[in-house]
Design a protein around this motif. Structure first.
Motif, PDB file in Angstrom:
ATOM      1  N   ASP A   1       8.620 -14.467  28.887  1.00  0.00           N
ATOM      2  CA  ASP A   1       7.720 -14.824  27.784  1.00  0.00           C
ATOM      3  C   ASP A   1       8.240 -14.271  26.462  1.00  0.00           C
ATOM      4  OD1 ASP A   1       6.040 -16.065  29.612  1.00  0.00           O
ATOM      5  OD2 ASP A   1       4.735 -14.314  29.829  1.00  0.00           O
ATOM      6  N   MET A   2       8.766 -13.035  26.494  1.00  0.00           N
ATOM      7  CA  MET A   2       9.290 -12.444  25.265  1.00  0.00           C
ATOM      8  C   MET A   2      10.545 -13.169  24.793  1.00  0.00           C
ATOM      9  SD  MET A   2       7.273 -10.156  24.159  1.00  0.00           S
ATOM     10  CE  MET A   2       8.392  -9.550  22.905  1.00  0.00           C
ATOM     11  N   LEU A   3      11.390 -13.573  25.714  1.00  0.00           N
ATOM     12  CA  LEU A   3      12.579 -14.335  25.322  1.00  0.00           C
ATOM     13  C   LEU A   3      12.181 -15.688  24.751  1.00  0.00           C
ATOM     14  CD1 LEU A   3      14.964 -13.456  28.279  1.00  0.00           C
ATOM     15  CD2 LEU A   3      15.344 -12.887  25.871  1.00  0.00           C
ATOM     16  N   ASP A   4      11.122 -16.291  25.309  1.00  0.00           N
ATOM     17  CA  ASP A   4      10.649 -17.566  24.766  1.00  0.00           C
ATOM     18  C   ASP A   4      10.107 -17.384  23.351  1.00  0.00           C
ATOM     19  OD1 ASP A   4       9.863 -20.436  25.109  1.00  0.00           O
ATOM     20  OD2 ASP A   4       7.856 -19.598  24.848  1.00  0.00           O
ATOM     21  N   LEU A   5       9.356 -16.305  23.108  1.00  0.00           N
ATOM     22  CA  LEU A   5       8.889 -16.018  21.749  1.00  0.00           C
ATOM     23  C   LEU A   5      10.067 -15.813  20.797  1.00  0.00           C
ATOM     24  CD1 LEU A   5       5.900 -13.559  22.327  1.00  0.00           C
ATOM     25  CD2 LEU A   5       5.779 -15.774  21.182  1.00  0.00           C
ATOM     26  N   THR A   6      11.105 -15.163  21.288  1.00  0.00           N
ATOM     27  CA  THR A   6      12.299 -14.948  20.463  1.00  0.00           C
ATOM     28  C   THR A   6      12.930 -16.282  20.077  1.00  0.00           C
ATOM     29  OG1 THR A   6      12.691 -12.826  21.538  1.00  0.00           O
ATOM     30  CG2 THR A   6      14.555 -13.826  20.385  1.00  0.00           C
ATOM     31  N   ARG A   7      13.073 -17.182  21.028  1.00  0.00           N
ATOM     32  CA  ARG A   7      13.628 -18.511  20.723  1.00  0.00           C
ATOM     33  C   ARG A   7      12.762 -19.231  19.693  1.00  0.00           C
ATOM     34  NH1 ARG A   7      13.756 -18.400  26.431  1.00  0.00           N
ATOM     35  NH2 ARG A   7      15.859 -17.963  27.247  1.00  0.00           N
ATOM     36  N   ARG A   8      11.442 -19.108  19.865  1.00  0.00           N
ATOM     37  CA  ARG A   8      10.532 -19.808  18.948  1.00  0.00           C
ATOM     38  C   ARG A   8      10.605 -19.228  17.545  1.00  0.00           C
ATOM     39  NH1 ARG A   8       5.225 -19.046  22.064  1.00  0.00           N
ATOM     40  NH2 ARG A   8       4.318 -19.718  20.076  1.00  0.00           N
ATOM     41  N   PHE A   9      10.788 -17.892  17.461  1.00  0.00           N
ATOM     42  CA  PHE A   9      10.921 -17.314  16.127  1.00  0.00           C
ATOM     43  C   PHE A   9      12.147 -17.869  15.419  1.00  0.00           C
ATOM     44  CE2 PHE A   9      13.004 -14.207  13.385  1.00  0.00           C
ATOM     45  CZ  PHE A   9      12.046 -14.108  12.385  1.00  0.00           C
ATOM     46  N   PHE A  10      13.276 -17.891  16.098  1.00  0.00           N
ATOM     47  CA  PHE A  10      14.505 -18.358  15.453  1.00  0.00           C
ATOM     48  C   PHE A  10      14.533 -19.874  15.273  1.00  0.00           C
ATOM     49  CE2 PHE A  10      15.880 -14.176  17.073  1.00  0.00           C
ATOM     50  CZ  PHE A  10      16.271 -13.626  15.861  1.00  0.00           C
ATOM     51  N   ALA A  11      13.586 -20.569  15.899  1.00  0.00           N
ATOM     52  CA  ALA A  11      13.454 -22.007  15.670  1.00  0.00           C
ATOM     53  C   ALA A  11      12.554 -22.322  14.477  1.00  0.00           C
ATOM     54  CB  ALA A  11      12.905 -22.684  16.927  1.00  0.00           C
ATOM     55  N   LEU A  12      11.905 -21.289  13.892  1.00  0.00           N
ATOM     56  CA  LEU A  12      11.100 -21.520  12.694  1.00  0.00           C
ATOM     57  C   LEU A  12      11.981 -22.035  11.564  1.00  0.00           C
ATOM     58  CD1 LEU A  12       8.877 -18.283  12.560  1.00  0.00           C
ATOM     59  CD2 LEU A  12       8.114 -20.602  13.161  1.00  0.00           C
ATOM     60  N   PRO A  13      11.409 -22.787  10.632  1.00  0.00           N
ATOM     61  CA  PRO A  13      12.186 -23.207   9.462  1.00  0.00           C
ATOM     62  C   PRO A  13      12.790 -21.989   8.755  1.00  0.00           C
ATOM     63  CG  PRO A  13      10.092 -24.365   9.533  1.00  0.00           C
ATOM     64  CD  PRO A  13      10.031 -23.331  10.613  1.00  0.00           C
ATOM     65  N   GLU A  14      13.960 -22.191   8.205  1.00  0.00           N
ATOM     66  CA  GLU A  14      14.660 -21.074   7.579  1.00  0.00           C
ATOM     67  C   GLU A  14      13.834 -20.443   6.469  1.00  0.00           C
ATOM     68  OE1 GLU A  14      19.174 -20.055   6.145  1.00  0.00           O
ATOM     69  OE2 GLU A  14      18.348 -21.999   5.591  1.00  0.00           O
ATOM     70  N   THR A  15      13.046 -21.237   5.767  1.00  0.00           N
ATOM     71  CA  THR A  15      12.218 -20.677   4.695  1.00  0.00           C
ATOM     72  C   THR A  15      11.209 -19.667   5.239  1.00  0.00           C
ATOM     73  OG1 THR A  15      10.773 -22.612   4.892  1.00  0.00           O
ATOM     74  CG2 THR A  15      12.450 -22.664   3.158  1.00  0.00           C
ATOM     75  N   ASP A  16      10.663 -19.925   6.436  1.00  0.00           N
ATOM     76  CA  ASP A  16       9.716 -18.983   7.041  1.00  0.00           C
ATOM     77  C   ASP A  16      10.419 -17.689   7.445  1.00  0.00           C
ATOM     78  OD1 ASP A  16       7.472 -20.645   6.824  1.00  0.00           O
ATOM     79  OD2 ASP A  16       7.933 -21.655   8.708  1.00  0.00           O
ATOM     80  N   ARG A  17      11.637 -17.813   7.953  1.00  0.00           N
ATOM     81  CA  ARG A  17      12.374 -16.612   8.347  1.00  0.00           C
ATOM     82  C   ARG A  17      12.813 -15.820   7.114  1.00  0.00           C
ATOM     83  NH1 ARG A  17      17.011 -18.828  10.941  1.00  0.00           N
ATOM     84  NH2 ARG A  17      16.245 -20.971  10.790  1.00  0.00           N
ATOM     85  N   LEU A  18      13.278 -16.528   6.097  1.00  0.00           N
ATOM     86  CA  LEU A  18      13.754 -15.838   4.896  1.00  0.00           C
ATOM     87  C   LEU A  18      12.622 -15.199   4.104  1.00  0.00           C
ATOM     88  CD1 LEU A  18      16.594 -18.195   3.621  1.00  0.00           C
ATOM     89  CD2 LEU A  18      16.811 -15.872   4.568  1.00  0.00           C
TER      90      LEU A  18
END
Length: 341
Positions: A49-66
């Motif tokens: 589940d934690m690895l899936d959350l990690t994938r989902r975080f890095f799949a967010l639009p770059e603007t959300d991550r930045l």
């Protein structure tokens, strides 16, 4: 060395007297000979589940991550693009989210030690509100697991199990990273030197790592030969930090390791958790017959360790994040000189 990465079942530590003794002996051999092992039976069953959350975080639009850009954080918390963190001056080819102890913001006061700048809140993505409670629950459980494992490790050395309790309680300096290693787009020069994370030792006490099925974590065993750590679903890859190596006169090993960047088109995700002393704590030599008989390393001229753990943390951050240091901590940058690379 027949098994460089033995698999230890933590349930054995709660078994019969004989089973527990066998577990402690295997633990001692693992941390003495290689410094790495794999831990199962630990009761933390939501790694997928934690690895899936990690994938989902890095799949967010770059603007959300930045919006969480680590360059904006004097606490060295937040999102890093490819190449932001350095190992021995070379940019690591990974994306990451750095998370530390969640604490109220505290403006620096005159005379505060440099490590005081690490105390404060984390940065969380507004587009993914489920991430914070999941990560905080994970951190709480891994903190408890790490403390239990540390006490077992001391017991395996015939040292008092609680000898380091005062070093970590009540506020161990934990650090968690969500990591994404994207493979290069092509097989040509974009692959660079193949460095996902460069060769290094961990700094503090214990590291617990969850990795996905892509592999790529390699450990220097025997005469510097690197061997890839097998992927065991649900297992934590456990290794030791430099402070334990020095505190045991080299009897315990803080082994060099690296992560190779995945092949083109392949993505690797992992979650390392670092369990370390309080920022204001100092380490003491362990009272152990194994330590007393050991004649190994007590210092490294190329990487001096300071008595105060917070000073060691700042030394590592100055080297790893020169842009953040230059932007938010220019005094540190000036005092570090060439070491800031």
């Amino acid at each position: 060395m027949t098994d460089p990465f033995p698999v230890l079942d933590l349930r054995d530590a709660a078994g019969s007297k004989e089973t527990r003794a066998q577990f402690l002996n295997r633990l001692r051999v693992a941390v003495h000979e290689v410094g790495f092992f794999q831990l199962v039976g630990h009761g933390v069953d939501d790694a997928d589940d934690m690895l899936d959350l990690t994938r989902r975080f890095f799949a967010l639009p770059e603007t959300d991550r930045l919006a969480l850009n680590i360059l904006d954080s004097p606490l060295f918390r937040g999102y890093s693009e490819l190449g932001r963190e350095h190992t021995k001056g070379i940019p690591d080819q990974r994306l990451q989210l750095d998370i530390g102890p969640e604490q109220p913001a505290r403006p620096p006061a005159p005379g505060d030690p440099a490590h005081q700048c690490l105390i404060g809140p984390n940065r969380w993505p507004g587009a993914m509100p489920e991430l914070r409670p999941a990560v905080e629950s994970w951190i709480a459980r891994l903190t408890d697991l790490s403390h239990r494992l540390l006490r077992l490790l001391l017991e395996s050395l015939d040292a008092p199990a609680g000898f380091l309790d005062d070093v970590v309680d009540p506020d161990p300096q934990i650090h968690l990273k969500l990591l994404h290693y994207p493979g290069p787009a092509r097989t040509d020069e974009e692959a660079g030197n193949g460095q996902g994370t460069g060769i290094h030792n961990d700094l503090g006490l214990l590291t617990l790592l969850v990795q996905d099925g892509a592999g790529g974590l390699q450990v220097a065993v025997e005469d510097g030969r690197f061997v890839e750590v097998p992927v065991i679903p649900g297992a934590f890859v456990v290794n030791l930090g430099e402070l334990l190596e020095v505190a045991t006169r080299g009897y315990l090993r803080a082994t060099k390791h690296r992560v190779i960047r995945p092949a083109p088109g392949v993505d690797r995700y992992s979650i390392p958790f670092f369990y370390n002393p309080r920022l204001d704590a100092t380490m003491q030599p362990l009272p152990s017959p194994y330590v007393a008989a050991s004649g190994g390393v007590v210092a490294d001229a190329d990487n001096p360790l300071f008595a105060l753990y917070g000073d060691n943390v700042m030394k590592g951050l100055v080297r790893s994040f020169p842009e953040i240091v230059a932007r938010h901590h220019p005094t540190l940058a000036a005092s570090a000189g060439s070491k800031s690379a």
